[in-house]
Design a protein around this motif. Structure first.
Motif, PDB file in Angstrom:
ATOM      1  N   TYR A  15     -18.924  29.960 -41.538  1.00 56.97           N
ATOM      2  CA  TYR A  15     -20.065  29.959 -42.469  1.00 56.97           C
ATOM      3  C   TYR A  15     -21.396  29.646 -41.770  1.00 56.97           C
ATOM      4  O   TYR A  15     -22.345  29.258 -42.417  1.00 56.97           O
ATOM      5  CB  TYR A  15     -19.855  28.955 -43.605  1.00 56.97           C
ATOM      6  N   ALA A  16     -21.444  29.804 -40.444  1.00 60.18           N
ATOM      7  CA  ALA A  16     -22.682  29.481 -39.732  1.00 60.18           C
ATOM      8  C   ALA A  16     -23.826  30.398 -40.146  1.00 60.18           C
ATOM      9  O   ALA A  16     -24.957  29.966 -40.258  1.00 60.18           O
ATOM     10  CB  ALA A  16     -22.457  29.583 -38.224  1.00 60.18           C
ATOM     11  N   PHE A  18     -24.223  32.249 -43.071  1.00 54.61           N
ATOM     12  CA  PHE A  18     -24.609  32.046 -44.457  1.00 54.61           C
ATOM     13  C   PHE A  18     -24.069  30.694 -44.934  1.00 54.61           C
ATOM     14  O   PHE A  18     -22.960  30.309 -44.579  1.00 54.61           O
ATOM     15  CB  PHE A  18     -24.045  33.160 -45.334  1.00 54.61           C
ATOM     16  N   PRO A  19     -24.838  29.997 -45.757  1.00 57.22           N
ATOM     17  CA  PRO A  19     -24.364  28.696 -46.265  1.00 57.22           C
ATOM     18  C   PRO A  19     -23.143  28.863 -47.157  1.00 57.22           C
ATOM     19  O   PRO A  19     -22.954  29.915 -47.770  1.00 57.22           O
ATOM     20  CB  PRO A  19     -25.576  28.167 -47.046  1.00 57.22           C
ATOM     21  N   SER A  20     -22.331  27.840 -47.246  1.00 56.57           N
ATOM     22  CA  SER A  20     -21.083  27.925 -48.010  1.00 56.57           C
ATOM     23  C   SER A  20     -21.321  28.255 -49.479  1.00 56.57           C
ATOM     24  O   SER A  20     -20.517  28.941 -50.106  1.00 56.57           O
ATOM     25  CB  SER A  20     -20.306  26.611 -47.884  1.00 56.57           C
ATOM     26  N   TRP A  21     -22.449  27.785 -50.041  1.00 59.09           N
ATOM     27  CA  TRP A  21     -22.708  28.062 -51.451  1.00 59.09           C
ATOM     28  C   TRP A  21     -22.859  29.559 -51.725  1.00 59.09           C
ATOM     29  O   TRP A  21     -22.585  30.034 -52.820  1.00 59.09           O
ATOM     30  CB  TRP A  21     -23.944  27.314 -51.960  1.00 59.09           C
ATOM     31  N   TYR A  22     -23.291  30.308 -50.705  1.00 53.91           N
ATOM     32  CA  TYR A  22     -23.468  31.756 -50.881  1.00 53.91           C
ATOM     33  C   TYR A  22     -22.135  32.423 -51.235  1.00 53.91           C
ATOM     34  O   TYR A  22     -22.069  33.284 -52.112  1.00 53.91           O
ATOM     35  CB  TYR A  22     -24.049  32.377 -49.608  1.00 53.91           C
ATOM     36  N   TYR A  23     -21.079  31.997 -50.550  1.00 55.28           N
ATOM     37  CA  TYR A  23     -19.764  32.598 -50.771  1.00 55.28           C
ATOM     38  C   TYR A  23     -19.127  32.142 -52.089  1.00 55.28           C
ATOM     39  O   TYR A  23     -18.131  32.717 -52.527  1.00 55.28           O
ATOM     40  CB  TYR A  23     -18.842  32.274 -49.595  1.00 55.28           C
ATOM     41  N   ILE A  38     -31.908  35.182 -48.152  1.00 49.53           N
ATOM     42  CA  ILE A  38     -31.514  34.633 -46.848  1.00 49.53           C
ATOM     43  C   ILE A  38     -31.981  35.542 -45.713  1.00 49.53           C
ATOM     44  O   ILE A  38     -32.556  35.084 -44.724  1.00 49.53           O
ATOM     45  CB  ILE A  38     -29.983  34.450 -46.784  1.00 49.53           C
ATOM     46  N   ARG A 123     -18.835  35.525 -40.399  1.00 52.35           N
ATOM     47  CA  ARG A 123     -18.412  34.138 -40.569  1.00 52.35           C
ATOM     48  C   ARG A 123     -18.083  33.440 -39.253  1.00 52.35           C
ATOM     49  O   ARG A 123     -18.359  32.251 -39.098  1.00 52.35           O
ATOM     50  CB  ARG A 123     -17.204  34.082 -41.501  1.00 52.35           C
ATOM     51  N   ASN A 126     -21.497  35.269 -36.304  1.00 47.75           N
ATOM     52  CA  ASN A 126     -22.901  35.535 -36.665  1.00 47.75           C
ATOM     53  C   ASN A 126     -23.295  36.986 -36.420  1.00 47.75           C
ATOM     54  O   ASN A 126     -24.455  37.293 -36.180  1.00 47.75           O
ATOM     55  CB  ASN A 126     -23.846  34.618 -35.876  1.00 47.75           C
ATOM     56  N   SER A 159     -26.497  32.609 -33.362  1.00 46.63           N
ATOM     57  CA  SER A 159     -27.135  32.418 -34.669  1.00 46.63           C
ATOM     58  C   SER A 159     -27.365  33.764 -35.327  1.00 46.63           C
ATOM     59  O   SER A 159     -27.293  34.819 -34.682  1.00 46.63           O
ATOM     60  CB  SER A 159     -28.486  31.706 -34.508  1.00 46.63           C
TER      61      SER A 159
END
Length: 231
Positions: A15-16, A18-23, A38, A123, A126, A159
């Protein structure tokens, strides 16, 4: 040992990009909106860097005595090496290769190549634009194209920003996208807006899907109304 450490880093890198909340977003429209929120600032930031470099190149060539300045010559030589420019006095070639990418095109390719940021390669590596490297140093794909005999792997980026920079550099220097650069330069010379829809017509070599890939890009841009970001 290096392979083990690499695997550990990849595991920690989950999840580097995209933040975990996105998924965790279940609503498709909300997730698409979050994807743009994003990606777009990162695309614009990289374009800003390219624009600044382009302006510096123009400033150097506008100096009638630039060939007498060792610093300027060294700078041009450095940039020429990065962008694969043979003649450091060829202003036209610099301007063809050092220019911005339509944000709508970048968004469309990012969405298609990464499955809206959900692919395994995003995931753990990157890698949002499906970049390969012709070695076994990256992530091994679960399936390889049968007609490709050279060993390749999916490139690992530190990144998401690095992946975007590599994507733009690829379009700006790879011989496969010469038509893209020539058309962009033509539009710039004619003071016309070079949009993602127009640029998509030159992306036939980006995917083995060829013409179908071009149609996918144009459809993606139109359906999501992304051309507004090219203004």
């Amino acid at each position: 040992m290096k392979r083990f450490l690499g695997s550990m880093l990849l595991a920690l890198n989950l999840y580097a990009a995209f933040p975990s909340w996105y998924y965790n977003i279940k609503d498709v429209k909300k997730q698409k909106k979050a994807f743009v929120e994003i990606m777009l600032p990162l695309i614009q930031a990289e374009n800003k860097k390219i624009k600044a470099l382009r302006e510096k190149i123009i400033e150097i060539f506008n100096d009638p005595y630039y060939l007498m300045d060792p610093y300027k010559i060294a700078f041009l030589a450095k940039i020429a090496k990065i962008y694969k420019i043979k003649n450091i006095t060829d202003k036209k070639e610099f301007l063809k290769k050092i220019d911005t990418i339509p944000p709508s095109l970048a968004l469309a390719q990012a969405a298609i190549e990464s499955g809206w940021g959900k692919s395994r390669f995003v995931r753990v590596a990157n890698n949002i634009f499906g970049h390969w490297e012709y070695s076994n140093k990256g992530i091994k794909p679960k399936s390889r194209y049968e007609n490709i005999k050279i060993a390749y792997s999916i490139k690992i980026f530190p990144s998401l920003e690095a992946s975007i920079a590599a994507y733009m550099r690829n379009l700006n220097r790879n011989p496969a996208y010469k038509n893209f650069r020539n058309l962009r330069y033509k539009y710039e010379q004619e003071h016309k807006k070079f949009t993602g829809i127009i640029a998509a017509n030159t992306m036939i070599n980006y995917s083995q899907k060829k013409e179908e890939y071009v149609k996918m890009l144009k459809r993606m841009i139109k359906l999501n109304h992304w051309e507004k970001y090219d203004k």
